[in-house]
Motif scaffolding. Sequence first.
Motif, short mmCIF file in Angstrom:
data_model
loop_
_atom_site.label_atom_id
_atom_site.label_comp_id
_atom_site.label_asym_id
_atom_site.label_seq_id
_atom_site.Cartn_x
_atom_site.Cartn_y
_atom_site.Cartn_z
N PRO A 145 0.82 -1.22 0.00
CA PRO A 145 0.00 0.00 0.00
C PRO A 145 0.86 1.27 0.00
CG PRO A 145 -0.79 -1.54 1.65
CD PRO A 145 0.51 -2.09 1.13
N SER A 146 0.34 2.32 -0.64
CA SER A 146 1.12 3.54 -0.80
C SER A 146 1.56 4.16 0.52
CB SER A 146 0.35 4.56 -1.63
OG SER A 146 -0.89 4.85 -1.00
N PHE A 147 0.74 4.05 1.59
CA PHE A 147 1.14 4.64 2.86
C PHE A 147 2.42 3.99 3.39
CE2 PHE A 147 -1.05 0.98 4.68
CZ PHE A 147 -0.29 0.68 5.80
N ALA A 148 2.62 2.71 3.09
CA ALA A 148 3.81 2.00 3.57
C ALA A 148 4.98 2.14 2.61
CB ALA A 148 3.49 0.53 3.80
N ARG A 149 4.68 2.32 1.32
CA ARG A 149 5.74 2.39 0.33
C ARG A 149 6.70 3.54 0.60
NH1 ARG A 149 2.99 2.50 -4.75
NH2 ARG A 149 2.17 0.50 -4.10
N LYS A 150 6.16 4.65 1.14
CA LYS A 150 7.05 5.80 1.41
C LYS A 150 8.04 5.49 2.53
CE LYS A 150 3.88 8.41 4.36
NZ LYS A 150 3.17 9.65 4.49
N PHE A 151 7.74 4.48 3.36
CA PHE A 151 8.67 4.09 4.42
C PHE A 151 9.69 3.07 3.94
CE2 PHE A 151 4.86 5.36 6.83
CZ PHE A 151 5.41 6.40 7.54
N VAL A 152 9.29 2.20 3.01
CA VAL A 152 10.18 1.12 2.59
C VAL A 152 10.88 1.38 1.27
CG1 VAL A 152 8.93 -0.62 3.90
CG2 VAL A 152 8.32 -0.24 1.51
N GLY A 153 10.38 2.29 0.44
CA GLY A 153 11.03 2.59 -0.83
C GLY A 153 10.57 1.65 -1.94
N ASP A 154 11.45 1.47 -2.95
CA ASP A 154 11.10 0.69 -4.13
C ASP A 154 11.24 -0.82 -3.93
OD1 ASP A 154 10.57 2.98 -5.58
OD2 ASP A 154 12.63 3.13 -6.34
N GLU A 155 11.95 -1.20 -2.87
CA GLU A 155 12.08 -2.61 -2.56
C GLU A 155 12.14 -2.80 -1.05
OE1 GLU A 155 15.65 -3.76 -4.69
OE2 GLU A 155 16.91 -3.24 -2.98
N ILE A 156 11.85 -4.02 -0.64
CA ILE A 156 11.87 -4.32 0.78
C ILE A 156 12.72 -5.57 0.98
CG2 ILE A 156 9.67 -5.55 0.66
CD1 ILE A 156 9.13 -4.54 3.52
N ALA A 157 13.79 -5.41 1.75
CA ALA A 157 14.67 -6.52 2.08
C ALA A 157 14.27 -7.04 3.46
CB ALA A 157 16.13 -6.07 2.08
N ILE A 158 14.12 -8.34 3.56
CA ILE A 158 13.78 -8.97 4.83
C ILE A 158 14.91 -9.93 5.17
CG2 ILE A 158 12.15 -10.46 6.05
CD1 ILE A 158 9.98 -9.32 4.17
#
Length: 164
Positions: A68-81
């Motif tokens: 979701p867009s609200f979370a994308r601004k916190f994680v960026g273009d990718e999310i590493a786990i």
Amino acid sequence: MCPMKSITEKLTYPGTTIDQVAAMLADPTFREQVADYQQAERSSAEISGTGAGSTARVEIVHGTEHVPSFARKFVGDEIAIVQEETWTSDTHADVLVTIPGKPGDMTGTFDLAQVRDDVVETVQLAVKVNIPFVGGKVEDLIAGLLSKAFRAENKVGQRWLAGS
């Protein structure tokens, strides 16, 4: 402040033994197949030994097109786990999951149990995200992603153990 989100998953591996499941979890090729099944952009798995005293460090990087867009601004273009496991016995691991560079973490345990002819892996994690105002929403999102990832690992694991 709301309570942290927790997840519990019970993953069944039919017709197997703890030794078979432990060997699978200690195989970097299995971990890579799980990442491929999840359509990760890239991944790595570093595993040291099996059973008590062994460790695993698995990193899986996903795109954020479904975040979701609200979370994308916190994680960026990718999310590493990054998932780090410290196995204190053949059947128990302490687990730390982090998203490098982002506030929060997931801590918990993996436990393997022989239940008749099956092995049941119980995953218990507490999700904590330190972001004012939206932390709870991000915790829910991450908990959902992790639950989905563990269920995917279970599907791949059942196929792996069946020899396909």
